[in-house]
Structures are given as structure tokens and as C-alpha cells.
Design a protein around this motif. Structure first.
Motif, PDB file in Angstrom:
ATOM      1  N   ASP A  48      48.642  87.519  68.543  1.00  0.00           N
ATOM      2  CA  ASP A  48      47.811  88.577  69.142  1.00  0.00           C
ATOM      3  C   ASP A  48      46.471  88.006  69.580  1.00  0.00           C
ATOM      4  OD1 ASP A  48      49.706  90.503  68.662  1.00  0.00           O
ATOM      5  OD2 ASP A  48      48.843  91.114  66.737  1.00  0.00           O
ATOM      6  N   ALA A  49      45.904  87.126  68.747  1.00  0.00           N
ATOM      7  CA  ALA A  49      44.595  86.547  69.077  1.00  0.00           C
ATOM      8  C   ALA A  49      44.694  85.738  70.377  1.00  0.00           C
ATOM      9  CB  ALA A  49      44.102  85.679  67.929  1.00  0.00           C
ATOM     10  N   LEU A  50      45.812  85.017  70.548  1.00  0.00           N
ATOM     11  CA  LEU A  50      45.986  84.232  71.780  1.00  0.00           C
ATOM     12  C   LEU A  50      46.130  85.148  72.993  1.00  0.00           C
ATOM     13  CD1 LEU A  50      48.433  81.472  70.421  1.00  0.00           C
ATOM     14  CD2 LEU A  50      46.037  81.158  71.078  1.00  0.00           C
ATOM     15  N   ALA A  54      43.588  85.212  76.285  1.00  0.00           N
ATOM     16  CA  ALA A  54      44.005  85.113  77.688  1.00  0.00           C
ATOM     17  C   ALA A  54      43.418  86.278  78.484  1.00  0.00           C
ATOM     18  CB  ALA A  54      45.527  85.106  77.791  1.00  0.00           C
ATOM     19  N   ALA A  55      43.399  87.473  77.831  1.00  0.00           N
ATOM     20  CA  ALA A  55      42.894  88.664  78.524  1.00  0.00           C
ATOM     21  C   ALA A  55      41.406  88.534  78.845  1.00  0.00           C
ATOM     22  CB  ALA A  55      43.145  89.905  77.675  1.00  0.00           C
ATOM     23  N   LEU A  70      51.110  80.814  74.145  1.00  0.00           N
ATOM     24  CA  LEU A  70      51.658  81.471  72.952  1.00  0.00           C
ATOM     25  C   LEU A  70      52.496  80.524  72.095  1.00  0.00           C
ATOM     26  CD1 LEU A  70      52.604  85.084  74.085  1.00  0.00           C
ATOM     27  CD2 LEU A  70      50.421  84.152  73.324  1.00  0.00           C
ATOM     28  N   SER A  71      53.115  79.530  72.730  1.00  0.00           N
ATOM     29  CA  SER A  71      53.970  78.625  71.950  1.00  0.00           C
ATOM     30  C   SER A  71      53.133  77.743  71.018  1.00  0.00           C
ATOM     31  CB  SER A  71      54.832  77.766  72.872  1.00  0.00           C
ATOM     32  OG  SER A  71      54.002  76.925  73.643  1.00  0.00           O
ATOM     33  N   THR A  72      51.817  77.694  71.238  1.00  0.00           N
ATOM     34  CA  THR A  72      50.986  76.846  70.354  1.00  0.00           C
ATOM     35  C   THR A  72      50.893  77.440  68.948  1.00  0.00           C
ATOM     36  OG1 THR A  72      48.926  77.966  70.945  1.00  0.00           O
ATOM     37  CG2 THR A  72      49.545  76.044  72.278  1.00  0.00           C
ATOM     38  N   GLY A  73      51.004  78.762  68.844  1.00  0.00           N
ATOM     39  CA  GLY A  73      50.837  79.415  67.533  1.00  0.00           C
ATOM     40  C   GLY A  73      51.821  78.877  66.509  1.00  0.00           C
ATOM     41  N   GLU A  74      53.077  78.799  66.891  1.00  0.00           N
ATOM     42  CA  GLU A  74      54.126  78.353  65.963  1.00  0.00           C
ATOM     43  C   GLU A  74      53.962  76.871  65.628  1.00  0.00           C
ATOM     44  OE1 GLU A  74      54.560  80.932  67.867  1.00  0.00           O
ATOM     45  OE2 GLU A  74      55.591  82.322  66.517  1.00  0.00           O
TER      46      GLU A  74
END
Ligand code: ADP
Ligand code: ASP
Ligand code: MG
Length: 409
Positions: A48-50, A54-55, A70-74
Motif C-alpha cells: 500500500d505504501a508503494l 506512486a500516486a 510493487l515487486s520490490t516489496g516481496e
């Protein structure tokens, strides 16, 4: 000795301490002699933070870059979990989606897994390593990073379990299993010992966020034994299996609900044979998912069409309809926002006519106005005002006696 796939959701890896806890759960299986693959989500609410970050940069981020972000989170979680395992004296290695061979179609933001090349994971397992894999992400044929849709780590786990022919896939989360309805909203919700793939699929598709719908689809198609269980408490969770053996003959097994729904009505349409296809082809081309559709035809040849969409798609839906004003020749478009869909699900409904009638009677008694209805063999959905959603769920939960332990059959 077998092969176990474990998945830990965001809350269950939300801090260093929780990552240690996940590591201990993996080690417990390893100590029993199993090969262990662990799939993890991004820590806590970091996805959500990512999205919010972006927003702050753009209101229309490119879908490719959104997946990259978003793929960086994992990736944060897999490395930390592998470190935790190593620190505890266990051999472990982390893999991103592409390193793990998770291939997807070329659709950013909501890609489907097409196949998994398990060669790399297999060789790590053969070396005795606990293999930690990033959930929610994959790679296209030409090397692009994709994500599987919000909540998609469940799907990575089940798809890996299917590809590796695992003995079991355990989904560790912040609730101790699948409940009769979301326990965060209804306190009397009861944990189910078991539920069938079909019922779980309906519940997941109708808004029960506890499992990603595609994870259930994979589990059903490949007969993966799946259990949803608590990452903190050591107790049996909910088994999702072909036929729920523990609690048969339940007419209603669970209740799902979803808010942020908008009804769009197009009235005074010149009814022609192609009207329906014109509207819904135009919407499909813009990737707008339409849910319930109702058409009424009047004697003078005019037609009215109402359908429901997610509120986030409502503005674009109206814009598309306005674009087609000439072709469709309608009188006006109306929208009603702040609606919710409440659905009762149970495989016993197939042989029990009158369940829908009972549902409507309960809602009427609580003064809940039903605005749209849809049914299938094993569910009935009613669209109601968002303000009535929780009241409706509670009333139905009571009326169908879902908090009562059913007698064994
Ligand atoms: P994770 O981060 O572990 O994937 P999710 O938030 O995606 O966890 O899913 C768990 C949440 O699903 C629970 O906290 C609960 O609020 C929600 N939920 C919705 N419906 C149900 C249900 N029928 N049974 C259990 N949990 C449910
Ligand atoms: N981190 C992703 C999300 O928040 C995937 C997941 O949690 O399953 O949606
Ligand atoms: Mg989830």
C-alpha cells in the motif's frame, strides 16, 4: 518425508520479530524431515505504501513501472527471511519470481501464471536448502516483471505447490482459518473445519479476502491440499478440499461481502439485437468488469439496462457509454454509488429451493432494500446500500445459524 509449501501474508511478516516467527515455522517442518518452500508477501502494508508513493508522482502510472515498483516489496521479505533462517543455522536461499521460474502472461497488474520452471527450486531442495520465494510476481516471455493482482501471493504458493506436487500448501495468516464470514466484522463468526474448493472459490470471488480467487482455482484444478491457518497460534486451521468431509449438508456455509459497488442504469434504449453486445464489448475493451446485469423490455420496444461495476470503474463506464451515445440511442444514464454486495454461499443450496426467498425475507425484516440480485447453483447475491451491508451480513449470519456448530453427519 514430503514437500511442504508455506505462505506467510503481509501481517505475518510485518516486523523482524514476525519474520523470525515465520522462520521458526519453516524450521519446524524442516526438522520433521520435509523439503520446505516458503512463499512470502511484502512486509505489513508496504505494498500500500508503494502504491501511495506512486500516486504522489503521477495519477496515471504506467502499468509496467507499477509492477516494477510493487515487486520490490516481496524482495525485501525474501532476503530477510533467508537471513533469519541462516542465522538460526539452516541453509536457505531466496528467489524472486523470475529466479523461481514463475512465468506469466504479458498483462501488467493482474497477470495469470502460465507455467513454472521448477528446475532451480528442485536443485536447491536437493541440496537441503529451505527455498524462499517472492510471492505476487512473475516474468513474461520477454523478461518483463509482472504482478498477479493484489493478494496474489496466495496464488504463487498454490501454483508452486501444484508444480512441485507438494504434499500440502499451508497459508499462514492473521486469522486462524476460514470463518463463516469475515471475523473482523461479525464477532460471532465461526472457524470452519473444512470447506469445499467450489464454496471457497465462490466466497473468494465474492469478496472474502482471506484467499486470492486464483489460488483456489489452482488448488481445485490440481487437487492441492490447502490449509488456511494462524501464523501465531498453534492450532488446526481450515482445510480446503474436494468435498468438505467434516460439515456436510450445510445449505449456507458462509457469507461474503464487498463494498464500493456502483449501479449504472441506461434507460430508454432503442432496443435492437446488438444493443447488449455493443455496450458490453465496449466496456470489456476498456477492461471494465461488469458484474450483475438486468435488462427490462417495455411493450413500446424500448429497453432499460442496469448493471453493477466497481465504483473505481464507474466514471470510466459512464464515459464509455457517452462515447457510444449515437450508436445506442438511449435517453439517459443514471448511477447509484455507495452500494455493497452481500452473498450467501453453500453447496447444499443446489437441492434446496427457497434459500433465496429466505434471504430476502430476512433482509426485508431488517428494512434492507435489495437493489439487484444474482444467483448461481451455490450462491445468492443481493446488492444493498453500503450503509446496510454489515447489518445485512449479521442478520443473515444469525438467520442461517452460522455461529452454531453443525452436528456431524
Ligand atoms: P494475508 O496478508 O495473510 O494474505 P489477508 O488480509 O489477505 O491476509 O487475509 C486475511 C483477512 O481476510 C482476515 O484478516 C479477514 O479480515 C479477512 N477475511 C475476509 N473474509 C474472511 C473469512 N470468511 N474468513 C477469514 N478471514 C476473512
Ligand atoms: N503484497 C501483495 C499485496 O499486498 C501481494 C500479497 O500480499 O499477497 O497485495
Ligand atoms: Mg492475502
Amino acid at each position: 518425508m514430503g514437500l511442504i509449501v508455506q505462505k506467510f501474508g503481509g501481517t505475518s511478516v510485518g516486523s523482524a520479530e514476525k519474520i523470525q516467527n515465520a522462520a521458526n515455522r519453516a524450521i519446524a517442518e524442516k526438522q520433521k524431515g520435509h523439503d520446505v518452500v516458503v512463499v512470502v508477501s511484502a512486509m505489513g502494508k508496504s505494498t500500500d505504501a508503494l502504491v501511495n508513493l506512486a500516486a504522489e508522482i503521477t495519477s496515471e502510472p504506467s502499468r509496467r513501472e507499477m509492477d516494477m515498483l510493487l515487486s520490490t516489496g516481496e524482495q525485501v521479505t525474501i532476503s530477510l527471511l533467508a537471513m533469519a533462517l541462516q542465522e538460526k543455522g539452516y541453509d536457505a536461499v531466496s528467489y524472486t519470481g523470475w529466479q523461481a521460474g514463475v512465468r506469466t502472461e504479458a498483462v501488467h497488474g493482474n497477470a495469470r501464471i502460465t507455467d513454472i520452471d521448477i528446475t532451480a527450486i528442485r536443485s536447491q531442495l536437493a541440496e537441503g536448502r529451505i527455498t524462499v520465494v517472492a510471492g505476487f510476481q512473475g516474468v513474461t516471455e520477454d523478461g518483463g516483471i509482472t504482478t498477479l493482482g493484489r493478494g496474489g501471493s496466495d496464488t504463487t504458493a498454490v501454483a508452486l505447490a501444484a508444480a512441485l506436487e507438494a504434499d500440502k500448501c499451508d497459508i499462514y495468516t492473521d486469522v486462524p482459518g476460514v470463518f463463516t464470514t469475515d471475523p473482523r466484522y461479525v464477532r460471532s463468526a465461526r472457524k470452519l473445519a473444512g470447506i469445499s474448493y467450489d464454496e471457497m472459490l465462490e466466497l473468494a470471488n465474492l469478496g472474502a479476502g482471506v484467499l486470492h480467487p486464483r489460488a483456489v482455482e489452482f488448488a481445485k484444478n490440481y487437487q492441492v491440499p490447502l490449509e488456511v491457518r494462524s501464523s501465531t497460534e498453534h492450532e488446526a486451521g481450515t482445510l480446503i478440499e474436494e468435498e468438505s468431509s467434516m460439515e456436510q449438508n450445510l445449505i449456507v456455509r458462509g457469507i461474503a461481502f464487498e463494498d464500493q459497488i456502483t449501479r449504472v442504469s441506461v434507460t430508454g434504449l432503442a432496443s435492437g439485437l446488438t444493443t447488449l453486445s455493443t455496450i458490453f464489448t465496449a466496456l470489456a475493451k476498456r477492461n471494465i468488469n461488469v458484474d450483475i446485469i438486468i435488462q427490462t423490455q417495455s411493450d413500446d420496444g424500448e429497453a432499460d439496462i442496469s448493471f453493477s461495476v466497481k465504483t473505481e470503474d464507474a466514471a470510466q463506464t459512464v464515459a464509455v457509454l457517452e462515447e457510444y451515445k449515437n450508436a445506442l440511442d438511449y435517453e439517459k444514464i443514471e448511477t447509484e454509488r455507495k452500494l455493497a454486495k452481500v452473498s450467501i454461499v453453500g453447496s447444499g443450496m443446489v437441492s434446496n429451493p427457497g434459500v433465496a426467498a429466505d434471504m430476502f425475507a430476512v433482509l426485508a425484516e431488517k428494512n434492507v432494500q435489495v437493489k439487484m440480485v444474482s444467483t448461481s447453483e451455490i450462491k445468492v447475491s443481493a446488492v444493498v446500500s453500503e450503509n446496510d451491508m454489515v447489518k445485512a451480513v449479521e442478520a443473515l449470519h444469525n438467520a442461517f445459524e452460522l455461529s452454531k456448530q453443525p452436528s456431524a453427519v
